[in-house]
Design an enzyme around this catalytic site. Structure first.
Site, PDB file in Angstrom:
ATOM      1  N   ASN A  77      37.738  72.760  22.058  1.00  0.00           N
ATOM      2  CA  ASN A  77      37.018  73.780  21.511  1.00  0.00           C
ATOM      3  C   ASN A  77      35.944  73.864  20.749  1.00  0.00           C
ATOM      4  O   ASN A  77      37.128  73.826  19.237  1.00  0.00           O
ATOM      5  CB  ASN A  77      37.410  75.494  21.745  1.00  0.00           C
ATOM      6  CG  ASN A  77      38.929  76.240  20.679  1.00  0.00           C
ATOM      7  OD1 ASN A  77      39.462  75.077  20.590  1.00  0.00           O
ATOM      8  ND2 ASN A  77      38.907  77.153  20.557  1.00  0.00           N
ATOM      9  N   GLU A  79      34.310  75.766  17.794  1.00  0.00           N
ATOM     10  CA  GLU A  79      32.917  77.494  17.719  1.00  0.00           C
ATOM     11  C   GLU A  79      31.918  77.325  16.842  1.00  0.00           C
ATOM     12  O   GLU A  79      31.261  76.376  16.285  1.00  0.00           O
ATOM     13  CB  GLU A  79      34.274  78.611  16.751  1.00  0.00           C
ATOM     14  CG  GLU A  79      34.892  78.592  18.221  1.00  0.00           C
ATOM     15  CD  GLU A  79      36.178  79.773  18.366  1.00  0.00           C
ATOM     16  OE1 GLU A  79      36.462  80.573  16.835  1.00  0.00           O
ATOM     17  OE2 GLU A  79      36.888  80.247  18.624  1.00  0.00           O
ATOM     18  N   CYS A  88      33.946  76.039  25.328  1.00  0.00           N
ATOM     19  CA  CYS A  88      35.144  75.727  25.545  1.00  0.00           C
ATOM     20  C   CYS A  88      35.567  74.337  25.234  1.00  0.00           C
ATOM     21  O   CYS A  88      35.220  72.996  25.527  1.00  0.00           O
ATOM     22  CB  CYS A  88      35.784  76.421  26.610  1.00  0.00           C
ATOM     23  SG  CYS A  88      35.617  78.380  27.118  1.00  0.00           S
ATOM     24  N   GLU A  90      37.955  72.725  27.691  1.00  0.00           N
ATOM     25  CA  GLU A  90      37.529  72.314  29.217  1.00  0.00           C
ATOM     26  C   GLU A  90      36.365  71.409  30.044  1.00  0.00           C
ATOM     27  O   GLU A  90      35.903  70.546  29.984  1.00  0.00           O
ATOM     28  CB  GLU A  90      38.026  73.248  30.123  1.00  0.00           C
ATOM     29  CG  GLU A  90      39.228  73.649  30.421  1.00  0.00           C
ATOM     30  CD  GLU A  90      39.260  74.512  29.077  1.00  0.00           C
ATOM     31  OE1 GLU A  90      38.373  75.056  27.781  1.00  0.00           O
ATOM     32  OE2 GLU A  90      39.722  75.935  29.765  1.00  0.00           O
ATOM     33  N   CYS A 127      38.310  79.285  31.819  1.00  0.00           N
ATOM     34  CA  CYS A 127      37.630  81.055  32.082  1.00  0.00           C
ATOM     35  C   CYS A 127      36.572  80.028  33.230  1.00  0.00           C
ATOM     36  O   CYS A 127      36.556  79.230  33.602  1.00  0.00           O
ATOM     37  CB  CYS A 127      36.790  80.595  30.495  1.00  0.00           C
ATOM     38  SG  CYS A 127      34.912  79.679  30.168  1.00  0.00           S
ATOM     39  N   CYS A 130      33.562  77.828  32.892  1.00  0.00           N
ATOM     40  CA  CYS A 130      34.681  76.236  32.621  1.00  0.00           C
ATOM     41  C   CYS A 130      34.481  75.753  34.806  1.00  0.00           C
ATOM     42  O   CYS A 130      34.368  75.050  35.117  1.00  0.00           O
ATOM     43  CB  CYS A 130      36.398  75.542  32.004  1.00  0.00           C
ATOM     44  SG  CYS A 130      34.889  75.952  30.571  1.00  0.00           S
TER      45      CYS A 130
END
Ligand code: THU
Length: 175
Positions: A77, A79, A88, A90, A127, A130
């Site tokens: 991830n 940010e 993310c 993924e 999530c 994703c």
């Protein structure tokens, strides 16, 4: 000379069938258990948490995507101070894989998370966004993507992202 390989090593060390041919060695393929193969890809997801940039959440996520040709791409991830720009692990891994994998496609993804100095006891799940991306890749390549979820005290295997997001968004016509 001989090189001993197994079902998981081609991806891990880049020993794809093409590269094997170029190296012009003989290979002895040793079968390994599915458990062992999952442990290897989960290990790569755990390792990928090290490249996480997460000063806001302090939650480090790692993902490893295995392609049909055996190659493995990892992501973590990333940010940003503008929180909605965070990405993310993924999606970093999946999109990077598709952008760099030639004509291959993802067959599995392993996910792990690291928080407060250790890997999480429980699994984390991808999530909804994703899952939406995973499902579109499953459709695009007509192939389910197996999801390996790693936690220190529990692990879980999901056969398809559709099991996590059964009513994913579709443009008008439901398939
Ligand atoms: N995150 C992931 O990388 N994958 C998930 O499946 C859920 C959450 C990241 C986003 C953010 O950087 C941090 O974890 C906390 O939400």
């Amino acid at each position: 000379s001989f090189v001993v390989a197994n079902a998981a090593t081609p991806g891990v060390f880049g020993l794809t069938p093409n590269i094997r041919q170029q190296l012009d060695k003989q290979y002895i393929d040793v079968a390994i258990s599915e458990e062992h193969a999952i442990a290897m890809i989960s290990g790569l997801a755990k390792n990928a948490t090290k490249t996480s940039y997460s000063p806001y959440s302090n939650f480090k996520v790692g993902a490893a995507v295995r392609m049909a040709n055996g190659k493995v791409f990892t992501g973590s991830n990333q940010e940003n101070a503008a929180y909605s720009a965070c990405l993310c692990a993924e999606r970093v891994a999946l999109l990077y894989a598709c952008a760099n994998a030639g004509d291959s496609y993802p067959v599995s993804i392993a996910i792990a998370a690291y928080q407060n100095g250790d890997f999480t006891k429980n699994i984390i799940t991808p999530c909804g966004e994703c899952c939406q991306v995973l499902i579109e890749m499953e459709k695009r390549f007509s192939h389910n993507i197996t999801i390996y979820l790693y936690g220190k005290n529990e692990t879980k295997i999901i056969k398809s992202a559709k099991d996590l997001l059964p009513l994913a968004f579709e443009l008008g016509v439901r398939s």
